[in-house]
Design a protein around this motif. Sequence first.
Motif, short mmCIF file in Angstrom:
data_model
loop_
_atom_site.label_atom_id
_atom_site.label_comp_id
_atom_site.label_asym_id
_atom_site.label_seq_id
_atom_site.Cartn_x
_atom_site.Cartn_y
_atom_site.Cartn_z
N ALA A 53 0.83 -1.21 0.00
CA ALA A 53 0.00 0.00 0.00
C ALA A 53 0.86 1.26 0.00
O ALA A 53 0.47 2.29 -0.57
N ALA A 54 2.04 1.19 0.64
CA ALA A 54 2.90 2.37 0.72
C ALA A 54 3.88 2.48 -0.43
O ALA A 54 4.58 3.49 -0.55
N ALA A 55 3.94 1.45 -1.29
CA ALA A 55 4.99 1.38 -2.31
C ALA A 55 4.96 2.55 -3.28
O ALA A 55 6.00 2.96 -3.80
N SER A 56 3.78 3.12 -3.55
CA SER A 56 3.69 4.20 -4.52
C SER A 56 4.12 5.55 -3.96
O SER A 56 4.17 6.54 -4.68
N TYR A 57 4.43 5.59 -2.65
CA TYR A 57 4.88 6.83 -2.03
C TYR A 57 6.31 6.68 -1.59
O TYR A 57 6.63 5.89 -0.70
N VAL A 58 7.21 7.44 -2.22
CA VAL A 58 8.61 7.40 -1.81
C VAL A 58 8.79 8.22 -0.54
O VAL A 58 9.33 7.77 0.46
N LEU A 59 8.30 9.45 -0.57
CA LEU A 59 8.29 10.33 0.60
C LEU A 59 6.91 10.94 0.69
O LEU A 59 6.39 11.46 -0.30
N ALA A 60 6.31 10.90 1.88
CA ALA A 60 4.95 11.44 2.02
C ALA A 60 4.67 11.71 3.50
O ALA A 60 5.28 11.11 4.39
N SER A 61 3.72 12.62 3.73
CA SER A 61 3.24 12.87 5.10
C SER A 61 2.10 11.91 5.40
O SER A 61 1.21 11.71 4.57
N VAL A 62 2.12 11.34 6.59
CA VAL A 62 1.10 10.38 6.99
C VAL A 62 0.66 10.71 8.41
O VAL A 62 1.26 11.54 9.11
N HIS A 63 -0.41 10.04 8.87
CA HIS A 63 -0.90 10.19 10.23
C HIS A 63 -0.72 8.86 10.97
O HIS A 63 -1.12 7.81 10.47
N VAL A 64 -0.11 8.93 12.14
CA VAL A 64 0.16 7.74 12.95
C VAL A 64 -0.66 7.83 14.23
O VAL A 64 -0.58 8.82 14.96
N SER A 65 -1.44 6.78 14.51
CA SER A 65 -2.27 6.74 15.71
C SER A 65 -1.64 5.79 16.72
O SER A 65 -1.48 4.60 16.47
N PHE A 66 -1.27 6.36 17.88
CA PHE A 66 -0.68 5.60 18.98
C PHE A 66 -1.75 5.33 20.04
O PHE A 66 -2.62 6.16 20.28
N THR A 67 -1.66 4.19 20.70
CA THR A 67 -2.52 3.90 21.85
C THR A 67 -1.63 3.46 23.00
O THR A 67 -0.98 2.42 22.94
N ALA A 68 -1.59 4.30 24.06
CA ALA A 68 -0.74 4.01 25.20
C ALA A 68 -1.42 3.08 26.20
O ALA A 68 -0.77 2.36 26.94
N GLY A 69 -2.75 3.10 26.22
CA GLY A 69 -3.47 2.25 27.16
C GLY A 69 -4.95 2.22 26.82
O GLY A 69 -5.48 3.17 26.23
N GLU A 70 -5.61 1.13 27.19
CA GLU A 70 -7.05 1.00 26.91
C GLU A 70 -7.69 0.16 28.01
O GLU A 70 -7.14 -0.86 28.42
N ARG A 71 -8.83 0.64 28.51
CA ARG A 71 -9.58 -0.07 29.54
C ARG A 71 -11.03 -0.17 29.09
O ARG A 71 -11.68 0.84 28.82
N GLU A 72 -11.53 -1.40 28.98
CA GLU A 72 -12.88 -1.62 28.51
C GLU A 72 -13.86 -1.71 29.67
O GLU A 72 -13.56 -2.26 30.73
N ASP A 73 -15.06 -1.12 29.46
CA ASP A 73 -16.18 -1.25 30.38
C ASP A 73 -15.80 -0.83 31.81
O ASP A 73 -15.94 -1.60 32.76
N VAL A 74 -15.32 0.40 31.95
CA VAL A 74 -14.94 0.92 33.26
C VAL A 74 -15.74 2.17 33.58
O VAL A 74 -16.30 2.82 32.69
N LEU A 75 -15.82 2.51 34.86
CA LEU A 75 -16.50 3.72 35.30
C LEU A 75 -15.55 4.90 35.20
O LEU A 75 -14.39 4.81 35.63
N THR A 76 -16.02 6.02 34.65
CA THR A 76 -15.16 7.18 34.47
C THR A 76 -15.88 8.45 34.87
O THR A 76 -17.11 8.53 34.84
N VAL A 77 -15.08 9.45 35.26
CA VAL A 77 -15.57 10.79 35.53
C VAL A 77 -14.58 11.77 34.93
O VAL A 77 -13.42 11.40 34.65
#
Length: 385
Positions: free
Chosen positions: A306-330
């Motif tokens: 998928a990236a082969a057609s781009y030699v140099l390009a700007s992209v967006h990178v999504s990082f996830t440092a932590g995830e908690r499912e079905d928890v109570l939050t405020v």
Amino acid sequence: MAEPALAHEEETSEGEHGDSTAVTPRAVRRPRRTRRLLVALAVLAAVAGAAAAGLGLGDRASDAGAKSQLPPATATVTRQTLKDSRTEDGSLGYGTSTSAVGRVPGTVTHLPETGERISRGAALYRVDDDPVVLMYGAVPAYRALRTGEEGADVKELERNLKALGYGGFTVDDSFTDATADAVKEWQDDQGLDQTGAVELGRVVFASSAVRVDALGAEEGAAIGPGQKVLSYTATAQAVTVELDTADQRLARQDSKVTVELPDGTVVDGRVSDVSTEIIPGSGPDEDPTTKVKVLVALDGTKAQRAAASYVLASVHVSFTAGEREDVLTVPVAALVALSDGGFGVQVVRGTGSAYVPVGTGLFANGRVEISGTGISAGTKVGMPA
């Protein structure tokens, strides 16, 4: 239970401050025991008010006598999946560039093309028409290798000779006569003098096949030790991202990320390297800044294609440092510091409220995971104005 010492209710039973159910203002003498009890309650209320003032709770704890006093605003405890994530801009390319410097003096007689891929056993460039050969390994070439030498670089050389089809020796960290015989065969195939020793600069070690990134010399130029000949990168495309040091938690070694390419395609990636980089100030009065440099590998054939057609390009990178499912939050702002340590929330029920200790978990996007006795989805908690 650790909580701000707030007196939620105080009864008055005589005088003009009594409520509608108190004894009428007529002079009615109380028994001495009853009077002593009322005095003790008043002292306890005063102590509780002083403790609340010492917690730094501000206006929410300034009046400890009225159960009906409510916070200026409220929020609702919500059950949800909490994710500490961030999307950052990145540059698609081939990762970190490494310089190949000359160790063999002479005249450059051949250079590869920029973008050319070179694998194990092939010439990276030629000096006086003799090849400087690429081999794979983590230890840079730093000395001549001959019979009697021992070390990790010897084992690295022998492993490459074996992979290239030369045998008759044991792959270990000792350069033996059998190793020298294999080296002579290799030198013969390369058109080199069959000395049985590998001179410093005849081999360049890289972690894998390389892609020529840029040239630092010209064919016909004379080079000496330490002069840059070319630079190279890995052959697989990768993304480089710069993070502020405060966001370093996002980039853990080998953690998974997603990369959005310029055409909107989203592919999987993996943090392959994290390093700290100091960037000098642009002027004499500007202090240097520290950045976290993150290299993201595009994992799998699908991502690379998928990236082969781009030699140099700007992209967006999504990082996830932590995830908690079905928890109570405020909201984070709902937390208050308790006098004996830890955090609590001001639980609001009807016309009254009480401070309840809570345990905290993941913080993300202005909210925090909490748990505690009596805390459930839908519970109202106090918020600052």
